[in-house]
Design an enzyme around this catalytic site. Structure first.
Site, mmCIF file in Angstrom:
data_model
loop_
_atom_site.group_PDB
_atom_site.id
_atom_site.type_symbol
_atom_site.label_atom_id
_atom_site.label_comp_id
_atom_site.label_asym_id
_atom_site.label_seq_id
_atom_site.Cartn_x
_atom_site.Cartn_y
_atom_site.Cartn_z
ATOM 1 N N ASP A 24 0.832 -1.208 0.000
ATOM 2 C CA ASP A 24 0.000 0.000 0.000
ATOM 3 C C ASP A 24 0.866 1.258 0.000
ATOM 4 O O ASP A 24 1.945 1.268 0.594
ATOM 5 C CB ASP A 24 -0.900 -0.027 1.252
ATOM 6 C CG ASP A 24 -2.000 1.003 1.178
ATOM 7 O OD1 ASP A 24 -2.295 1.491 0.074
ATOM 8 O OD2 ASP A 24 -2.559 1.331 2.234
ATOM 9 N N GLY A 25 0.373 2.289 -0.657
ATOM 10 C CA GLY A 25 1.031 3.602 -0.574
ATOM 11 C C GLY A 25 1.670 4.080 -1.866
ATOM 12 O O GLY A 25 2.355 5.100 -1.866
ATOM 13 N N HIS A 41 3.182 3.220 -8.941
ATOM 14 C CA HIS A 41 3.047 1.781 -9.208
ATOM 15 C C HIS A 41 4.325 1.249 -9.870
ATOM 16 O O HIS A 41 4.808 0.166 -9.536
ATOM 17 C CB HIS A 41 1.834 1.506 -10.093
ATOM 18 C CG HIS A 41 0.525 1.901 -9.462
ATOM 19 N ND1 HIS A 41 0.218 1.616 -8.158
ATOM 20 C CD2 HIS A 41 -0.553 2.562 -9.958
ATOM 21 C CE1 HIS A 41 -0.995 2.087 -7.877
ATOM 22 N NE2 HIS A 41 -1.474 2.665 -8.954
ATOM 23 N N SER A 69 -6.777 -5.573 -6.626
ATOM 24 C CA SER A 69 -7.981 -6.117 -5.976
ATOM 25 C C SER A 69 -9.201 -6.004 -6.885
ATOM 26 O O SER A 69 -9.206 -5.227 -7.850
ATOM 27 C CB SER A 69 -8.251 -5.364 -4.671
ATOM 28 O OG SER A 69 -8.736 -4.074 -4.953
ATOM 29 N N TRP A 73 -10.819 -2.456 -9.848
ATOM 30 C CA TRP A 73 -11.470 -2.276 -11.159
ATOM 31 C C TRP A 73 -12.272 -0.986 -11.198
ATOM 32 O O TRP A 73 -12.637 -0.513 -12.275
ATOM 33 C CB TRP A 73 -12.391 -3.455 -11.486
ATOM 34 C CG TRP A 73 -11.679 -4.736 -11.823
ATOM 35 C CD1 TRP A 73 -11.700 -5.891 -11.101
ATOM 36 C CD2 TRP A 73 -10.866 -5.006 -12.980
ATOM 37 N NE1 TRP A 73 -10.933 -6.848 -11.731
ATOM 38 C CE2 TRP A 73 -10.419 -6.337 -12.888
ATOM 39 C CE3 TRP A 73 -10.468 -4.239 -14.083
ATOM 40 C CZ2 TRP A 73 -9.594 -6.930 -13.842
ATOM 41 C CZ3 TRP A 73 -9.645 -4.822 -15.034
ATOM 42 C CH2 TRP A 73 -9.218 -6.154 -14.910
ATOM 43 N N LEU A 135 11.066 -20.600 -3.990
ATOM 44 C CA LEU A 135 9.995 -19.733 -3.472
ATOM 45 C C LEU A 135 8.784 -19.842 -4.381
ATOM 46 O O LEU A 135 8.904 -19.807 -5.605
ATOM 47 C CB LEU A 135 10.469 -18.271 -3.457
ATOM 48 C CG LEU A 135 9.440 -17.236 -2.995
ATOM 49 C CD1 LEU A 135 9.261 -17.281 -1.473
ATOM 50 C CD2 LEU A 135 9.843 -15.814 -3.414
ATOM 51 N N ARG A 192 1.641 -5.193 6.054
ATOM 52 C CA ARG A 192 0.961 -4.121 5.301
ATOM 53 C C ARG A 192 1.813 -2.864 5.406
ATOM 54 O O ARG A 192 2.263 -2.509 6.498
ATOM 55 C CB ARG A 192 -0.432 -3.851 5.858
ATOM 56 C CG ARG A 192 -1.107 -2.719 5.085
ATOM 57 C CD ARG A 192 -2.574 -2.565 5.356
ATOM 58 N NE ARG A 192 -3.085 -1.590 4.393
ATOM 59 C CZ ARG A 192 -4.275 -1.619 3.843
ATOM 60 N NH1 ARG A 192 -5.123 -2.552 4.162
ATOM 61 N NH2 ARG A 192 -4.649 -0.698 2.973
ATOM 62 N N ARG A 198 -5.772 -1.935 8.055
ATOM 63 C CA ARG A 198 -6.963 -2.527 7.442
ATOM 64 C C ARG A 198 -6.586 -3.812 6.738
ATOM 65 O O ARG A 198 -5.461 -3.977 6.267
ATOM 66 C CB ARG A 198 -7.537 -1.591 6.374
ATOM 67 C CG ARG A 198 -8.478 -0.534 6.834
ATOM 68 C CD ARG A 198 -9.188 0.090 5.631
ATOM 69 N NE ARG A 198 -8.252 0.657 4.667
ATOM 70 C CZ ARG A 198 -7.619 1.813 4.801
ATOM 71 N NH1 ARG A 198 -7.817 2.545 5.886
ATOM 72 N NH2 ARG A 198 -6.787 2.237 3.876
HETATM 73 C C1 FPP Z 1 -1.800 0.155 -3.495
HETATM 74 O O1 FPP Z 1 -1.360 1.480 -3.475
HETATM 75 C C2 FPP Z 1 -1.193 -0.570 -4.569
HETATM 76 C C3 FPP Z 1 -1.829 -1.052 -5.659
HETATM 77 C C4 FPP Z 1 -3.268 -0.908 -5.868
HETATM 78 C C5 FPP Z 1 -1.113 -1.739 -6.723
HETATM 79 C C6 FPP Z 1 -0.022 -2.640 -6.243
HETATM 80 C C7 FPP Z 1 0.853 -2.923 -7.366
HETATM 81 C C8 FPP Z 1 2.190 -2.829 -7.327
HETATM 82 C C9 FPP Z 1 2.979 -2.508 -6.144
HETATM 83 C C10 FPP Z 1 2.959 -3.121 -8.530
HETATM 84 C C11 FPP Z 1 3.353 -4.541 -8.437
HETATM 85 C C12 FPP Z 1 3.499 -5.095 -9.721
HETATM 86 C C13 FPP Z 1 3.539 -6.390 -9.988
HETATM 87 C C14 FPP Z 1 3.627 -6.775 -11.368
HETATM 88 C C15 FPP Z 1 3.484 -7.443 -8.954
HETATM 89 P P1 FPP Z 1 -2.408 2.638 -3.678
HETATM 90 O O2 FPP Z 1 -2.424 2.978 -5.125
HETATM 91 O O3 FPP Z 1 -3.719 2.257 -3.105
HETATM 92 O O4 FPP Z 1 -1.729 3.777 -2.837
HETATM 93 P P2 FPP Z 1 -2.444 4.929 -2.022
HETATM 94 O O5 FPP Z 1 -3.197 4.263 -0.900
HETATM 95 O O6 FPP Z 1 -1.299 5.749 -1.527
HETATM 96 O O7 FPP Z 1 -3.331 5.668 -2.972
#
Ligand code: FPP
Length: 247
Positions: A24-25, A41, A69, A73, A135, A192, A198
């Site tokens: 997250d983040g 990302h 998640s 979408w 792994l 997390r 959460r």
């Molecule tokens: C949550 O941060 C993260 C995601 C929704 C995407 C997670 C994906 C990656 C870390 C890339 C990984 C890639 C692969 C191919 C495994 P957020 O966007 O909700 O952040 P925020 O809470 O700060 O808005």
């Protein structure tokens, strides 16, 4: 001189077999730098590399990452597109290295909802890494914990309807066999990032007795040392599974 975290982890000896991570983040990391969300990302992909390498070094057997998640979408189409492209880029750039390190990748979730390019990326990664024994890396994509349970219930109901299953015979093991993670032990440790407290519809069934560790860093800043700190924190916990202390 203080011992390095890997030596401490090994000395303790109780390495979590299965670690799950809510990454997250990314968005906050990007907006804090005046960058578009997708930049966060992309930077998060580097942290995925760190987590995978760190898990191998620490002796973790299964690493399960929440990459996209069911609720994601509902994000703007441009962000969804960026995340799908990222999956493709990750598969393209990492599949050989993952295979070389003995990492077996599985993408779990409603994969049929992905576009054809993303599905091809999934196939590439899964085929190239099949049989890796160091792994098991689960990338949870288009995944939601409630949806997973609904899907399991639906499949069991169908078996009952066809008279292949007696409702009286349904137990926890029967349900477990219908989950995306069937056959795997439940996570020992959930990490997390970004300090949020959460569960966000992640692995609702599987996390029943999992130990939680919240890391303050935003996901793109996550390094293997953060994983090691989470494992050391886990190793200090006493897991009782609802029973009384044996200490
Ligand atoms: C949550 O941060 C993260 C995601 C929704 C995407 C997670 C994906 C990656 C870390 C890339 C990984 C890639 C692969 C191919 C495994 P957020 O966007 O909700 O952040 P925020 O809470 O700060 O808005």
């Amino acid at each position: 001189m203080a011992a390095d975290p890997l030596s401490l982890i090994r000395a303790q000896g109780r390495v979590p077999r299965h670690v799950a991570v809510i990454m997250d983040g990314n968005g906050r990391w990007a907006s804090g730098r005046g960058l578009p969300r997708h930049a966060g990302h992309w930077e998060g992909m580097k942290a995925v590399r760190e987590a995978v390498e760190g898990a191998c070094e620490a002796g973790v057997e299964i690493l399960t990452l929440f990459a996209f998640s069911t609720e994601n979408w509902k994000r703007p189409q441009s962000e969804i597109d960026a995340l799908m492209q990222l999956l493709g880029a990750y598969a393209e750039s990492e599949h050989e290295e993952l295979a070389g390190h003995g990492v077996e990748v599985r993408v779990l979730g409603e994969v049929s909802r992905l576009d054809s390019a993303a599905r091809a990326a999934v196939e590439l990664m899964e085929n190239a890494t099949r049989g890796g024994a160091v792994l098991r890396l689960n990338l949870m994509v288009s995944y939601g914990g409630r949806e997973e349970i609904v899907r399991a219930v639906r499949r069991l109901a169908e078996q009952v309807r066809r008279r292949r299953l007696d409702p009286e015979a349904i137990g926890e093991d029967t349900v477990e066999r219908m989950l995306f993670t069937h056959g795997l032990p439940d996570p020992d440790l959930l990490v997390r990032t970004s300090g949020e407290l959460r569960i966000s519809n992640f692995l609702l069934w599987q996390l029943a007795y999992t130990e939680f560790h919240v890391a303050p860093v935003l996901w793109p800043d996550f390094r293997r040392e953060d994983l090691f700190a989470a494992i050391l924190d886990y190793q200090r916990r006493e897991r009782r599974f609802g029973r009384v202390s044996t200490r």
